[in-house]
Design a protein around this motif. Structure first.
Motif, PDB file in Angstrom:
ATOM      1  N   PHE A  65       1.625   0.757   0.692  1.00  0.00           N
ATOM      2  CA  PHE A  65       0.471  -0.768   0.798  1.00  0.00           C
ATOM      3  C   PHE A  65       1.633  -1.447   1.059  1.00  0.00           C
ATOM      4  N   SER A  99       1.726  -2.513   6.624  1.00  0.00           N
ATOM      5  CA  SER A  99       1.718  -1.350   5.668  1.00  0.00           C
ATOM      6  C   SER A  99       0.572   0.756   6.547  1.00  0.00           C
ATOM      7  N   ALA A 127      -2.920   0.538   6.167  1.00  0.00           N
ATOM      8  CA  ALA A 127      -3.237  -0.389   6.996  1.00  0.00           C
ATOM      9  C   ALA A 127      -3.142   0.125   8.521  1.00  0.00           C
ATOM     10  N   SER A 154      -1.780  -8.065   3.221  1.00  0.00           N
ATOM     11  CA  SER A 154      -3.256  -7.580   3.535  1.00  0.00           C
ATOM     12  C   SER A 154      -4.288  -7.582   2.630  1.00  0.00           C
ATOM     13  N   ALA A 192      -5.372  -3.729   1.452  1.00  0.00           N
ATOM     14  CA  ALA A 192      -4.148  -3.253   0.198  1.00  0.00           C
ATOM     15  C   ALA A 192      -4.501  -3.159  -0.730  1.00  0.00           C
TER      16      ALA A 192
END
Lengths: 392, 392
Positions: free
Chosen positions: B239, A267, A270, B267, B270
């Motif tokens: 994401f 990501s 992230a 995640s 995310a």
């Protein structure tokens, strides 16, 4: 339907621990079963600020596709943190991964043929057993002693045509055991002597609350080895950001290919938030805070075990990490104990899933990172009384 | 070193496209080579707000480990969006993945044994070829016609012991082709008749800017099929959030195991931000905006091609998505054209990597989502002139 599944799925099972966690969701249960960091220590407000800055400053590019190798700035910070610990790691040899779990998957993709001998510690990390199992290796286990693996067993396994060795030399999950400096060097020498691939999983290395920091086994290795790191235990696991370090470019490139096939890249958002957090906060001070807290939690657990567990139950006394390991007398079953303990509103993980040979029936794993001191005191008293009753 | 790599790595290559993207990084080059959404349309400010709300309202739990299956609220929103399109999908049959690329990896883990016959479209999606290759299947290709796969070829492939069919029936990458309603039904009937596993990859389905929305092939299937979706093209790819939908619980459970072994879970942060964004914004209006913009960009590209490309170059005229496909006369090489075009500061992707049989030498893929109308007009004029010169 089941006739369509690949043969490999016959040997891979849903994580037993995840099943157990469902049973322990009852809020009245004091659970030492999970493997979670303490969420009270997550830097929520700092991450909030970091995320605002990311959206304000780089905006759309934080939301776009990005490179498989990972954010250049993030890799540079990881490299600098290794330098402080005396390890020279070029950012170009770091690959950002979707948690360090993904490293196990891509390592297996790149290196494991069916039937390859993979040496692991006994007990061993369940996530690795799960990830490797997909690729149908033969597991060879080596006893873990208080200061690391039994070296005779390790050499015998290497001599017998092993392909690789997977180990967690710092505060191992599940046992809490750490390798001594002597064993680190001896393991590295054996790896070199027999030219064995090495995967050093090090998610807990920075969480030492007593004793002296020791160099990674990786730093003593001359031949092929992969060092795995993670932000899950020093910052927060919800980002799913880990990384690997590797010495040879040829291996790095193959791992990049495998990662690309797995999820294109980790990501972007992230990574951007984590990078910003690291650039604008003192992560070392934050890790000190975690160490101090986990150290106290571990202390309470060890003291309460001394007070409430029967003497025939032995434990490891970890100098860091998140887990402690208990061994009951031979012939009793931690699974049976689990069923009784749940009724007494206390939970742990029976040790057997950490053994690929179905041994370890009398062992259990206790997590001390995810409960506060009061809960640990109360839970260990409950568990101690339950064990006493159980062993009568 | 290379003697240690798994045999499978002999057949897996680094994405040729990613290599090409490095060449096209020169800002003077007008590139139709990438496959990126237009970042001007990313909802940066709405994501910023969503992220602030996540940190303020759920804080630490957005940073903790979470379930492999994915955020319950996010799955519920995905389910409701399908309901609007007339597809009944229970949230419990949705698995959130780290991009839809990960679905290809876990599908292969669960279903593909070495040598299994995997039917794909010709040309086919490179990411799927890459992900499946790790598991050493035998690819069987079926010609893609203007309205979908050649049905005789498809039936022949199914008859000949195929295990599964992987397809992108809406605005395919790379060709831009969409299946007609008749072919969707016919493909589903053939899948049922021969009991073939089906993976329907649908990242572009919502990006239709002309013609009528058509039901997913999945909705006509009675037997085992997996429908793949993604937020990458309707919200933002950074994401890494995709999802799969599957009818049978047994298959769902195996895919969860494979996902768990791959990266534990997608995640948490995310997912939380994406969920919040979806809860507090009108995604449908946002998708309308993307559709409108890409529609105009595609229009300019088609018009400029009509004006500047020589008549012997044919193109697809996609009704949605991000790509258009051009075919030059037999015997000429798009790789050779690429080298000349780069000097003229315009780039595209030669089509050959999308063919597993090394055919398609005379084809090329043009992306229209990532350039504005002015750039498209200028770039196509450059490319058209280059092709004219090249074909002389």
């Amino acid at each position: 339907m089941s006739d369509k599944f690949a043969r490999r799925m016959g040997t891979v099972h849903r994580s037993f621990i995840r099943e157990i966690l469902k049973v322990t969701a009852d809020p009245e249960i004091i659970s030492f079963a999970g493997g979670l960091p303490n969420p009270e220590l997550f830097p929520v407000s700092a991450m909030d600020t970091a995320s605002r800055e990311v959206f304000a400053e780089i905006g759309a590019s934080a939301l776009q596709y990005s490179t498989t190798e990972g954010d250049v700035g993030l890799r540079s910070i990881i490299s600098k943190r290794y330098a402080k610990r005396g390890l020279d790691v070029d950012p170009s040899s770091i690959l950002v991964t979707t948690g360090s779990q993904q490293i196990l998957d891509i390592f297996a993709k790149v290196f494991l043929d069916k039937g390859d001998k993979v040496v692991i510690e006994r007990p061993g990390y369940l996530g690795a057993i799960q990830a490797f199992s997909i690729f149908e290796p033969e597991f060879v286990t080596v006893s873990l002693e208080d200061d690391g693996p039994n070296l005779e067993e390790l050499e015998a396994a290497f001599k017998d045509g092993a392909k690789c060795f997977y180990a967690v030399p710092n505060f191992q999950n599940p046992s809490g055991v750490s390798y001594s400096l002597e064993k680190r060097k001896a393991v590295a020498a054996l790896l070199d002597k027999y030219d064995i691939l090495f995967v050093e999983d090090d998610p807990y290395g920075e969480l030492r609350f007593m004793g002296e920091d020791l160099p990674n086994v990786y730093s003593f290795c001359n031949k092929s080895s992969i060092l795995c790191g993670s932000f899950s235990k020093i910052a927060a696991p919800g980002f799913r950001i880990g990384w690997l370090v590797v010495k040879e470019k040829e291996i790095y490139d193959k791992l990049v290919i495998a990662k690309q096939a797995s999820d294109l890249h980790t990501s972007t958002v992230a990574q951007a938030i984590m990078r910003r957090y690291l650039e604008t906060n003192d992560i070392e001070a934050h890790v000190d805070l975690i160490r101090e807290r986990y150290g106290r939690q571990r202390q309470v657990m060890v003291e309460m075990i001394a007070k409430y567990f029967p003497a025939e139950v032995t434990i490891t006394e970890p100098e860091g990490g998140m887990f402690l390991w208990a061994t009951m007398p031979e012939g009793v079953s931690a699974m049976d104990l689990f069923d009784i303990a749940i009724k007494e509103k206390v939970a742990f993980v029976p040790g057997r899933p950490f053994y690929v040979d179905d041994s370890g029936e009398n062992t259990l794993r206790l997590n001390f990172s995810n409960s506060d001191e009061a809960k640990i005191a109360e839970g260990i008293e409950r568990l101690g009384n339950t064990i006493k009753e159980f062993l009568k």
